[in-house]
Design an enzyme around this catalytic site. Structure first.
Site, short mmCIF file in Angstrom:
data_model
loop_
_atom_site.label_atom_id
_atom_site.label_comp_id
_atom_site.label_asym_id
_atom_site.label_seq_id
_atom_site.Cartn_x
_atom_site.Cartn_y
_atom_site.Cartn_z
N ASP A 13 0.86 -1.21 0.00
CA ASP A 13 0.00 0.00 0.00
C ASP A 13 0.89 1.25 0.00
OD1 ASP A 13 -0.82 0.57 3.52
OD2 ASP A 13 0.88 -0.52 2.65
N ASP A 17 7.35 3.55 3.28
CA ASP A 17 8.22 2.40 3.53
C ASP A 17 7.95 1.28 2.53
OD1 ASP A 17 5.75 2.24 4.93
OD2 ASP A 17 6.54 0.72 6.26
N ASP A 18 6.71 1.24 1.99
CA ASP A 18 6.44 0.31 0.90
C ASP A 18 7.33 0.64 -0.31
OD1 ASP A 18 3.86 1.14 2.39
OD2 ASP A 18 3.34 -0.83 1.60
N HIS A 236 9.36 -0.04 8.26
CA HIS A 236 8.73 -1.33 8.55
C HIS A 236 8.77 -2.32 7.38
CE1 HIS A 236 7.08 0.85 12.02
NE2 HIS A 236 6.74 1.81 11.18
N ASP A 237 8.27 -1.91 6.22
CA ASP A 237 8.11 -2.84 5.09
C ASP A 237 9.45 -3.30 4.54
OD1 ASP A 237 5.25 -0.98 3.81
OD2 ASP A 237 5.46 -2.37 5.50
O1 RIB Z 1 2.54 -0.17 10.82
C1 RIB Z 1 3.38 0.01 9.71
C2 RIB Z 1 2.72 -0.47 8.46
O2 RIB Z 1 1.57 0.31 8.18
C3 RIB Z 1 3.61 -0.32 7.22
O3 RIB Z 1 3.28 -1.32 6.30
C4 RIB Z 1 3.22 1.03 6.69
O4 RIB Z 1 3.44 1.13 5.27
C5 RIB Z 1 1.77 1.03 6.98
O5 RIB Z 1 1.11 0.35 5.91
CA CA Z 2 2.75 -0.73 4.00
#
Ligand code: RIB
Ligand code: CA
Length: 311
Positions: A13, A17-18, A236-237
């Site tokens: 999405d 970070d994606d 995160h991703d």
């Molecule tokens: O909590 C972090 C996640 O939520 C990550 O995937 C960020 O892109 C959001 O989608």
């Molecule tokens: Ca994400």
């Protein structure tokens, strides 16, 4: 020694970070990015799909992008525009996409790709799990035909949308409940580790040396993650995708994970039991990360990609 690449589908999405995860997946010699599927989450489906196309075109990655669900299975969408910006990419000045998404639905792409290559595909989901749940509901066999299934989501210890729930799970708890009860082993890369590998000043200093790809994409995708003040933004991703490429970066423990869908205060919580017996376990939960090795791996992938784009 021949390098064995992993064939992956990345459901996402984008999302800052994606986007960092897409760049890594496209640039890593350990991974073959067969396709990207998009879901509503951080921002709307039209924006997540456009962003996936924009990022792939900017880095020259010829990867099909197939859109999926514009809303959770049952609940109204929640957004994270306050984190990722209205455009979803932290204002990264990338041109609008010139290409178009693939026809069909993300869940069909997942089903057809996984069943077309039994035991060979690693499915990686780094957004709300709506597309994956729909694919499972349509074709439960994919749970036994993937080579592996890895998510960024959840946490054994805390949330970031509420004290109990992490965003990807909180968006669509019903989808997550379907995913965790599908009979496969979910590798859950959650906040327990992603908050331990922040982009500190040393990391951003190294990224700044990468020229155009950093100036126009990587750094803007770090810049407005301002919610993570101490130690810099979490990515995160990127942690989840790097784990697929280099499994040694994370330490994972078997556990039973159940998703709360009815709690007034705890909806979206990934209730994690590390004491469960082996037959009850449905997950490998990431509990440790080698943050230095993680960022070394990221820069090992980003540097040659940046050089190839510097023209
Ligand atoms: O909590 C972090 C996640 O939520 C990550 O995937 C960020 O892109 C959001 O989608
Ligand atoms: Ca994400």
């Amino acid at each position: 020694m021949e390098l064995v690449t992993k064939k992956i589908i990345l459901d996402c999405d984008p999302g800052m970070d994606d986007a960092l995860a897409i760049v890594y997946a496209a640039g890593s010699p350990e991974l073959e990015l067969l396709g990207i599927t998009t879901v509503a989450g951080n921002v709307s489906l039209s924006k997540t799909t456009s962003n996936a196309l924009r990022v792939c075109e900017f880095i020259g990655a010829a990867v099909p992008v197939t859109p999926g669900s514009a809303a959770p299975l049952l609940r109204p969408p929640i957004s994270a525009e306050h984190v990722h910006g209205a455009d979803g990419l932290g204002g990264a000045p990338l041109p609008p996409p010139s290409g178009r998404p693939q026809p069909g639905h993300a869940s069909d792409f997942i089903i057809e790709t996984v069943l077309g290559a039994p035991g060979q595909i690693t499915l990686v989901a780094v957004g709300p799990l709506t597309n994956v749940a729909l694919a499972l509901l349509r074709e439960p066999a994919i749970a036994h035909e993937v080579q592996d299934f890895v998510i960024m989501g959840g946490s054994a210890s805390r949330g970031n949308v509420t004290p109990a729930a992490e965003f990807n799970i909180a968006c669509d708890p019903e989808a997550a409940a379907v995913v965790f009860s599908a009979g496969w082993t979910v590798t859950m890369v959650g906040l327990d580790v992603t908050l331990q590998a922040r982009a500190n000043d040393q990391v951003t200093g190294s990224l700044r040396e990468l020229g155009r790809v950093a100036d126009l994409l990587l750094l803007p995708c770090l810049g407005t993650y301002a919610g993570n003040a101490d130690g810099g933004p979490a990515v995160h991703d990127l942690c989840a995708v790097a784990h697929v490429a280099r499994p040694g970066l994370l330490g994972c423990q078997p556990a039973r994970v159940d998703v709360e869908t009815a709690g007034r205060w705890t909806s979206g919580m990934t209730v994690t039991d590390f004491r469960a017996s082996q037959p009850e376990c449905n997950a490998l939960v990431a509990t440790a990360i080698d943050a230095q090795a993680f960022w070394d791996a990221v820069l090992e992938v980003y540097r040659p990609l940046a050089q190839s784009l510097s023209g």
